[in-house]
Scaffold this active site. Structure first.
Site, PDB file in Angstrom:
ATOM      1  N   ASP A  59     -22.747   8.196   5.234  1.00  0.00           N
ATOM      2  CA  ASP A  59     -23.678   8.059   6.357  1.00  0.00           C
ATOM      3  C   ASP A  59     -23.616   6.662   6.962  1.00  0.00           C
ATOM      4  O   ASP A  59     -24.635   6.073   7.325  1.00  0.00           O
ATOM      5  CB  ASP A  59     -25.112   8.386   5.926  1.00  0.00           C
ATOM      6  CG  ASP A  59     -26.032   8.644   7.122  1.00  0.00           C
ATOM      7  OD1 ASP A  59     -25.508   8.980   8.208  1.00  0.00           O
ATOM      8  OD2 ASP A  59     -27.251   8.480   6.978  1.00  0.00           O
ATOM      9  N   HIS A  82     -25.473   9.415  11.090  1.00  0.00           N
ATOM     10  CA  HIS A  82     -26.298  10.457  11.717  1.00  0.00           C
ATOM     11  C   HIS A  82     -26.998   9.952  12.980  1.00  0.00           C
ATOM     12  O   HIS A  82     -27.467  10.751  13.787  1.00  0.00           O
ATOM     13  CB  HIS A  82     -27.307  11.032  10.715  1.00  0.00           C
ATOM     14  CG  HIS A  82     -28.483  10.155  10.421  1.00  0.00           C
ATOM     15  ND1 HIS A  82     -28.562   9.360   9.302  1.00  0.00           N
ATOM     16  CD2 HIS A  82     -29.643   9.927  11.098  1.00  0.00           C
ATOM     17  CE1 HIS A  82     -29.712   8.718   9.284  1.00  0.00           C
ATOM     18  NE2 HIS A  82     -30.385   9.048  10.375  1.00  0.00           N
ATOM     19  N   SER A 141     -33.673   4.453  11.097  1.00  0.00           N
ATOM     20  CA  SER A 141     -32.355   4.740  10.538  1.00  0.00           C
ATOM     21  C   SER A 141     -31.305   3.786  11.079  1.00  0.00           C
ATOM     22  O   SER A 141     -31.211   3.576  12.295  1.00  0.00           O
ATOM     23  CB  SER A 141     -31.942   6.176  10.860  1.00  0.00           C
ATOM     24  OG  SER A 141     -32.739   7.095  10.160  1.00  0.00           O
TER      25      SER A 141
END
Length: 492
Positions: free
Chosen positions: A163, A133, A234
């Site tokens: 992911d 992402h 992230s």
């Protein structure tokens, strides 16, 4: 005996000398005794993360994603008076990217920053792991090292299901991370995160492992921590105190959009398997067998003789799929796959997904009171695959009503069975009392009752007549294209 004056004066002195001698003797005796062990109070010391951060920090990178303007993208143009209002007061123009209200460049113009994330270097020749992402939809990727060197990165591949993404920069001799063993990670263990929250590069936060194997994704048994994770973290590494990467920081639980004490990381063993496939072929191949599953509750497990709750309940089987060809039936409980125990329903997709498509493996099912081994050839997961749903047909006139359970049933015609792709079963025509409270509905198809397969309304009535009316009974019910167990409890 009579005392003289001098005796009276001497007596107190003698007494003092006597007591002093006795005291000295007591002290000597105590000193001669063996020393008792001294129990020192344990000292609680917090770990020092400074050396760890200094050692691993050079391997953690900042990733900026850039996106070229796509023109208006369907956003209505503003008139000049409105644009002048935003410019004069220094306000950002709604739906128009760019600093302080700057109009976007036309197609092919200068790319604008879209987002920021983190990553870590896997190999000295420039392979970097991050979240899918983070890089999704980006036109350009800029990787910044802690020594301030910047590189344009090439996207090797992404896998949205896990992911995980892999990018490559053209460099050599880069510092790399060390991969840890997730199986040795313990709940309560100290861990740290390094990343770029809100673009603040090489930020270090610390906490503990709160839980393992959280089922928050189809293929992801996530690591839960209380390490502070915010937007920009992230893709960064989660590290143990040995400086080994045990996860990729990926998600947070939040009602505000910011950190609220619960963070999730992708286990590094899962991520590494994905990255290896991305590096080799640019895509990830996963296995599938074509079943829809659900959890097995404690009540169901006890009522059908399974014992403890475990395994994956097969609610439906894809027509023509690997499971159907192997003989798997709706209502089966898959307890093992390829030699691995299926402790809960969420385990099955991960185990099957890790098997190479085309492999022939053995699965174990629990069916009507006994275990059965079946051989299945694993197929490959295809994106956006849709299952065909079978429609229920009409029913014949009711032929049996079982008042004790509150169920009226009728036989199914051969055409209806072919349409539903079942060999046996009866249609529910009316529901009342205990059956209604259990959730049975008109139009459901009962496939088995009390572990006995149902072939006709007459046979169904015969089975029910022999049941113990004081105990609960389990029925396997098909509704639409899925099946489930219902427990009908006697009225009290």
């Amino acid at each position: 005996m009579t005392l003289k004056t001098t005796d009276l004066l001497v007596a107190p002195a003698l007494r003092r000398r006597f007591w002093l001698a006795a005291l000295a003797l007591g002290v000597a005796l105590v000193a001669a005794l063996p020393a008792a062990p001294v129990h020192a109070q344990p000292q609680v010391t917090l770990p020092d993360f400074a050396d760890l951060a200094e050692r691993v920090g050079p391997s953690v990178v900042n990733i900026r994603t850039l996106e070229r303007s796509r023109g208006a993208r369907g956003v209505p143009e503003m008139d000049e008076d409105m644009l002048e209002f935003f410019r004069r007061f220094g306000l950002p123009i709604p739906n128009q990217p760019g600093p302080r209200g700057q109009r976007p460049a036309p197609d092919g113009g200068e790319p604008q920053q879209r987002g920021v994330g983190s990553g870590f270097i896997l190999s000295a020749d420039g392979y970097v792991m991050t979240n899918a992402h983070v890089v999704d939809g980006a036109d350009e990727l800029i990787v910044t090292l802690p020594d301030k060197r910047e590189f344009k990165a090439r996207l090797i591949g992404t896998d949205r299901r896990s992911d995980v993404a892999l990018v490559k920069i053209e460099a050599s001799g880069l510092p790399t991370v060390k991969i840890g063993d997730v199986n040795k990670l313990r709940v309560g263990e100290w861990v740290i995160a390094i990343g770029s929250p809100f673009g603040l590069e090489n930020t270090v936060t610390a906490g503990i492992v709160s839980a393992k194997a959280r089922d928050t994704g189809e293929f992801l048994p996530l690591i839960q921590t209380d390490v502070a994770i915010n937007p920009g973290n992230s893709g960064g590494p989660l590290l143990n105190l040995r400086g080994e990467v045990v996860g990729i920081n990926s998600q947070i639980y939040s009602r505000s959009g910011g950190y609220m004490g619960i963070s999730f990381a992708i286990p590094i063993d899962e991520a590494t398997r994905v990255a290896d496939q991305l590096r080799t072929s640019g895509r990830v191949s996963r296995g599938r067998i074509g079943v829809s599953i659900d959890q097995v509750t404690k009540d169901v497990a006890e009522s059908i003789g399974l014992g403890k709750a475990g395994g994956a309940l097969v609610r439906s089987v894809e027509a023509g799929g690997p499971a159907e060809k192997a003989g798997v039936e709706p209502g089966d409980i898959i307890t093992k796959f390829d030699g691995k125990a299926v402790e809960k329903s969420g385990d099955l997709p991960r185990i099957v997904g890790g098997v190479k498509p085309g492999s022939k493996v053995t699965l174990q099912v629990f069916r009507r009171g006994s275990y059965k081994d079946l051989s299945v050839t694993v197929a490959e997961v295809e994106p956006d695959q849709k299952r065909a749903a079978a429609e229920s047909g009409g029913a014949s006139k009711p032929q049996a009503t079982v008042a004790t359970l509150g169920i009226g049933v009728s036989d199914l015609g051969e055409a209806q069975k072919r349409e539903l792709k079942i060999k046996n079963g009866v249609r529910v025509d009316s529901v009342d009392g205990p059956a209604a409270r259990a959730g049975l509905r008109e139009g459901d198809v009962i496939l088995s009752i009390d572990n006995a397969e149902v072939s006709s309304a007459k046979q169904f009535e015969a089975v029910v007549s022999k049941l113990d009316k004081t105990r609960a009974v389990t029925v396997l019910v098909r509704r639409g294209d899925t099946v489930n167990f219902l427990i009908i409890r006697p009225a009290r």
